[in-house]
Design an enzyme around this catalytic site. Sequence first.
Site, PDB file in Angstrom:
ATOM      1  N   GLU A  48       0.812  -1.211   0.000  1.00  0.00           N
ATOM      2  CA  GLU A  48       0.000   0.000   0.000  1.00  0.00           C
ATOM      3  C   GLU A  48       0.847   1.263   0.000  1.00  0.00           C
ATOM      4  OE1 GLU A  48      -2.350  -0.069   3.524  1.00  0.00           O
ATOM      5  OE2 GLU A  48      -3.073  -2.088   3.138  1.00  0.00           O
ATOM      6  N   CYS A  50       2.958   8.297   1.655  1.00  0.00           N
ATOM      7  CA  CYS A  50       3.404   7.323   2.640  1.00  0.00           C
ATOM      8  C   CYS A  50       3.658   6.017   1.897  1.00  0.00           C
ATOM      9  CB  CYS A  50       2.294   7.161   3.679  1.00  0.00           C
ATOM     10  SG  CYS A  50       2.613   5.865   4.857  1.00  0.00           S
ATOM     11  N   CYS A 100       4.968  -7.564   7.849  1.00  0.00           N
ATOM     12  CA  CYS A 100       5.967  -7.073   8.797  1.00  0.00           C
ATOM     13  C   CYS A 100       6.220  -8.147   9.845  1.00  0.00           C
ATOM     14  CB  CYS A 100       5.479  -5.784   9.465  1.00  0.00           C
ATOM     15  SG  CYS A 100       6.702  -5.088  10.601  1.00  0.00           S
ATOM     16  N   CYS A 110       3.591  -5.727  16.073  1.00  0.00           N
ATOM     17  CA  CYS A 110       3.007  -4.852  17.098  1.00  0.00           C
ATOM     18  C   CYS A 110       1.520  -5.219  17.200  1.00  0.00           C
ATOM     19  CB  CYS A 110       3.174  -3.387  16.711  1.00  0.00           C
ATOM     20  SG  CYS A 110       4.903  -2.940  16.484  1.00  0.00           S
ATOM     21  N   CYS A 128      -1.414  -3.456  15.094  1.00  0.00           N
ATOM     22  CA  CYS A 128      -1.129  -3.079  13.708  1.00  0.00           C
ATOM     23  C   CYS A 128      -1.561  -4.154  12.715  1.00  0.00           C
ATOM     24  CB  CYS A 128       0.374  -2.812  13.570  1.00  0.00           C
ATOM     25  SG  CYS A 128       0.869  -2.486  11.871  1.00  0.00           S
ATOM     26  N   CYS A 155      -1.832   1.740   8.407  1.00  0.00           N
ATOM     27  CA  CYS A 155      -1.000   0.888   7.577  1.00  0.00           C
ATOM     28  C   CYS A 155      -1.452  -0.562   7.572  1.00  0.00           C
ATOM     29  CB  CYS A 155       0.479   1.044   7.958  1.00  0.00           C
ATOM     30  SG  CYS A 155       1.054   0.093   9.332  1.00  0.00           S
TER      31      CYS A 155
END
Length: 367
Positions: free
Chosen positions: A79, A100, A107, A111, A114, A351
């Site tokens: 994205e 962005c 990832c 976290c 997220c 995100c």
Amino acid sequence: MAACLKSWGEPAFRVSQVLGWLYGHWVADWDAMTNLPQPLREKLQAEFSLQAPELARKQGSRDRTQKFLWRLNDRSLIESVLIPASPALYGEASDRHTLCVSTQVGCAYGCKFCASGLAGWKRNLRADEIVGQVIAVERWHQGEMRRVKAEGRAEENSHLALPTSRLINNLVIMGMGEPLANYDHLVKALRILNAPWGGGIGARKITVSTSGLAPQIRRLADEPLPVRLAVSLHGATDETRNRIMPVNRKHPLRELIAACEYYRRKKGRMITVEYVLIAGVNDGRDAAKALAALARRLRAKVNLIPCNKVEGLPWEHPDEKIQEQFLAALERQKVVATLRREKGHDIDAACGQLRLKTERELGGNPC
Ligand code: SAH
Ligand code: SF4
């Protein structure tokens, strides 16, 4: 490419001609480079690709934030988010258009709040895939301008017209992934995006956001590129950070803060602390006090971001009143802070969210 052109016996100015077409006119086709001889265009086409990530889906928000979902050659989805002019997102006087960008597919840092980390990590993006997000958005913008002009609607879309051929003049490396875990590709991409012959985005208009990879923060501090650093703190004690950010067990606060101080000293510039406000987790009085102490020590500006709801995750942002109280508590302690009233929250702009949603609709696993 310069070396290749030279070996073909081409004059040196050919390189600037090509780069002008690529980063000035954002052309996607060698044949559009009309001042290059036809046989040269054919040779270049056989040797070099001008392909940027392919648009898989786009969502526009009422506040004109645009979210792009890209499909890469291996069908991975990533994205980018285009955020229109707003006063001083990252301390700049004018941030007319901020993009962005993502640096990884998924990832690994997981976290808890997220969407990007939910299904784990798939791979690093190459430098061309990071730069390609900027190129693809610029090409999209050129196409939009041509379209509204052809439809005779240029006037009502005056926000699309710009005095220069470059739309993006601010870059935040805050999309999917942990940029400092993809260090070499990141730095290569930043050099290209910063170069006057490339993206032309000033280093001071580029912000790299990290969840706290202390050794790489030090490494970045030693690079000649004076980019800004944003640290996703989200907790000002090890206890809070350990609870929501597994990276803190590897690089606890003490190590992170020392690396940030090193960065500030080396670069002589202010760090931004990102702080996602999560109800009942990090929004209390003690949390504000601890955060204020750390921010003062780092001489950092604090960006408070109300937690965006991610489907399937229990975390919520606190009520507006509590958000305001938290901001006021920081300000009382002489910390420069802003409370971000989220842009693009009606388009899943936090995100990883659009990718997650698309993968779920397609019935697949994001990684
Ligand atoms: N990995 C890097 C950069 C990408 S994340 C980092 O963590 O800094 C970019 C920012 O979005 C981070 O500050 C991250 O904490 C924040 N973010 C992630 N999930 C969010 C959510 N649900 N609501 C609000 N912000 C979120
Ligand atoms: Fe990764 Fe950043 Fe999301 Fe944490 S907040 S999981 S580091 S993208």
